[in-house]
Design a protein around this motif. Structure first.
Motif, PDB file in Angstrom:
ATOM      1  N   ALA A  97       0.828  -1.338  -0.063  1.00  0.00           N
ATOM      2  CA  ALA A  97       0.221  -0.101   0.055  1.00  0.00           C
ATOM      3  C   ALA A  97       1.020   1.356  -0.011  1.00  0.00           C
ATOM      4  O   ALA A  97       1.982   1.039   0.426  1.00  0.00           O
ATOM      5  CB  ALA A  97      -0.933  -0.016   1.133  1.00  0.00           C
ATOM      6  N   MET A 124      -2.599  -4.368  -5.877  1.00  0.00           N
ATOM      7  CA  MET A 124      -3.268  -4.482  -4.617  1.00  0.00           C
ATOM      8  C   MET A 124      -4.188  -5.483  -4.534  1.00  0.00           C
ATOM      9  O   MET A 124      -5.331  -5.385  -5.053  1.00  0.00           O
ATOM     10  CB  MET A 124      -3.986  -2.938  -4.515  1.00  0.00           C
ATOM     11  CG  MET A 124      -4.803  -2.844  -2.935  1.00  0.00           C
ATOM     12  SD  MET A 124      -3.822  -3.165  -1.739  1.00  0.00           S
ATOM     13  CE  MET A 124      -2.441  -2.118  -1.859  1.00  0.00           C
ATOM     14  N   THR A 174      -7.705   0.789  -2.875  1.00  0.00           N
ATOM     15  CA  THR A 174      -7.170   0.065  -1.589  1.00  0.00           C
ATOM     16  C   THR A 174      -8.293   0.137  -0.584  1.00  0.00           C
ATOM     17  O   THR A 174      -8.268  -0.908   0.109  1.00  0.00           O
ATOM     18  CB  THR A 174      -5.957   0.820  -1.157  1.00  0.00           C
ATOM     19  OG1 THR A 174      -4.930   0.746  -2.273  1.00  0.00           O
ATOM     20  CG2 THR A 174      -5.177   0.203   0.247  1.00  0.00           C
ATOM     21  N   GLY A 178      -8.801  -3.533  -0.762  1.00  0.00           N
ATOM     22  CA  GLY A 178      -7.575  -4.099  -0.007  1.00  0.00           C
ATOM     23  C   GLY A 178      -7.889  -3.842   1.489  1.00  0.00           C
ATOM     24  O   GLY A 178      -7.617  -4.767   2.205  1.00  0.00           O
ATOM     25  N   SER A 179      -8.431  -2.979   1.913  1.00  0.00           N
ATOM     26  CA  SER A 179      -8.882  -2.741   3.512  1.00  0.00           C
ATOM     27  C   SER A 179     -10.163  -3.349   3.757  1.00  0.00           C
ATOM     28  O   SER A 179     -10.463  -3.450   5.080  1.00  0.00           O
ATOM     29  CB  SER A 179      -8.684  -1.175   3.798  1.00  0.00           C
ATOM     30  OG  SER A 179      -7.421  -0.785   3.619  1.00  0.00           O
TER      31      SER A 179
END
Ligand SMILES: NC(=O)C1=CN([C@@H]2O[C@H](COP(=O)(O)OP(=O)(O)OC[C@H]3O[C@@H](n4cnc5c(N)ncnc54)[C@H](O)[C@@H]3O)[C@@H](O)[C@H]2O)C=CC1
Ligand SMILES: O=C(O)[C@@H]1CCC=N1
Length: 275
Positions: A97, A124, A174, A178-179
Motif C-alpha cells: 500500500a 493491490m 485500496t 484492500g482494506s
C-alpha cells in the motif's frame, strides 16, 4: 513460469495458499523466502512450495518476483537486489500500500539499467485470496509489456477476481477492496455481538451473520437491481427492517462508512507522499 514471494506474512500466505490450494498453480512453480525461517518453512511443509534461504536465491529462481514485505522494508530490500534483478531481467511485483510505481522504479535503478527499465507491476490484492475469493487491482509501469501485465493478472486470477485500473485510482481501490475485508469482518462481528446481547451464542450468531452478508453480496452481484433498490425489497411497510434502517441512519451509518473510506484513502495518499 516461476513466481517467487519475498516475505511470507499475512498477505503472501493468503496468496500462496490460494494459488496452490485452487489448483491454479503447481506448488513446484512457486518459490518463497522470508527472513523468518519458521514462517517460510511452514509454507514449504504445508504446501510443498520451494523454500529458499535468501532473497538473492529467490531472484535467481523466479521469473516474477513478488515483493510482499511491509512498505517500510521495500527500499533496503529492492536497492540490495536491483543489480541482480536488472541483470536477470525479472518482472517485479509490489503489493505494498502507499508505494507508487515511480518510487519502486527509483529503488531498482542501477548503472546497468538507468531510468525505469525494469518491468514493475503494482498490485493491490486482498486477504480473501486465501480462499480463492480475492479481489486484486493491477497496473504496470512503462517498461512492463502487455505480456508481463497479463502474466501477473493470471497469477492473481488464480486467487480471485482481477481488474486493471490506472495507478491514480489505487488509493480509492485500496480502501474499498484492500482494506475493506477488515471493515466487513467488523460489520459481521457487530451483527453477531448485537445478537449475543439478545441472548444468542456467539459462534451461532457469527455463522448466521456471515451467511447473511455472503448472500447479500451474492445478491448484489447477481441481481439486476442496484443495492439501493434491493434495500426496498427488504423493507416491509411498518416492518422491522425500516425501523432498524432509520435507527442506523440516526447514527450516520452511511456517512460513517464514507468517513472510514475517506480516512483510508487519506492514509494511502500520505504514504504515497512518503509519510
Ligand atoms: N494484510 C493485508 O490484508 C494486505 C497487505 N497488503 C500489503 O502486503 C504487504 C505485506 O503485508 P502483510 O503480509 O500484512 O505483512 P506481514 O508483516 O504479515 O508480512 C511481512 C513479512 O515480510 C517478512 N520480511 C520483512 N522484511 C523482509 C526481508 N527483507 N526479506 C524477507 N522477508 C522479509 C517478515 O518476516 C514478514 O513475515 C504490505 O506491503 C501491505 O501493504 C496489501 C493488501 C492487503
Ligand atoms: O493496512 C494496510 O496498510 C494493508 C493494505 C491494504 C490492507 N492492508
Amino acid at each position: 513460469m516461476t513466481v517467487g514471494f519475498i516475505g511470507t506474512g499475512n498477505m503472501a500466505n493468503a496468496i500462496v495458499r490460494g494459488m496452490v490450494g485452487s489448483g491454479g498453480f503447481p506448488a513446484g512453480d512457486v518459490v518463497v523466502f522470508d527472513r523468518n525461517a519458521s514462517k517460510r518453512d511452514l509454507l514449504g511443509s504445508d504446501l510443498g512450495v520451494r523454500v529458499v534461504a535468501s532473497a538473492e536465491e529467490l531472484v535467481e529462481a523466479s521469473d516474477v518476483v513478488v515483493v510482499s514485505v511491509k512498505p517500510q522494508g521495500i527500499p533496503a530490500l529492492l536497492t540490495g537486489l536491483a543489480d541482480q534483478i536488472a541483470d536477470r531481467r525479472r518482472v517485479v511485483v509490489s503489493i505494498a500500500a502507499g508505494t507508487p510505481l515511480e518510487r519502486l522504479e527509483s529503488f531498482l535503478t542501477t548503472d546497468a539499467a538507468p531510468g525505469a527499465q525494469t518491468a514493475v507491476v503494482r498490485v493491490m490484492p486482498n486477504v480473501n485470496a486465501m480462499i480463492g475469493a480475492g479481489m486484486s487491482a493491477v497496473t504496470g509501469n512503462e517498461a512492463a509489456t502487455a505480456e508481463d501485465v497479463a502474466t501477473v493478472l493470471d497469477v492473481f486470477r488464480a486467487v480471485g477476481e482481477v481488474v486493471e485500473i490506472p495507478e491514480s485510482q489505487f488509493s480509492t481501490y485500496t480502501a474499498i477492496a484492500g482494506s475493506s475485508p477488515a471493515f466487513t469482518y467488523l460489520f459481521i462481528d457487530a451483527l453477531s455481538r448485537a445478537a449475543v446481547a439478545g441472548g444468542m451464542p456467539k459462534a451461532q450468531a457469527t455463522q448466521i451473520a456471515a451467511q447473511a452478508v455472503l448472500g447479500s453480496a451474492k445478491m448484489v452481484r447477481e441481481s439486476d437491481k442496484s443495492p439501493w433498490d434491493l434495500i426496498d425489497t427488504v423493507c416491509s411497510p411498518g416492518g422491522t427492517t425500516v425501523a432498524g434502517l432509520l435507527a442506523l441512519e440516526d447514527r450516520g451509518f452511511l456517512s460513517t462508512v464514507a468517513h472510514g473510506v475517506g480516512a483510508t484513502i487519506a492514509r494511502d495518499k500520505e504514504m504515497n507522499a512518503g509519510g
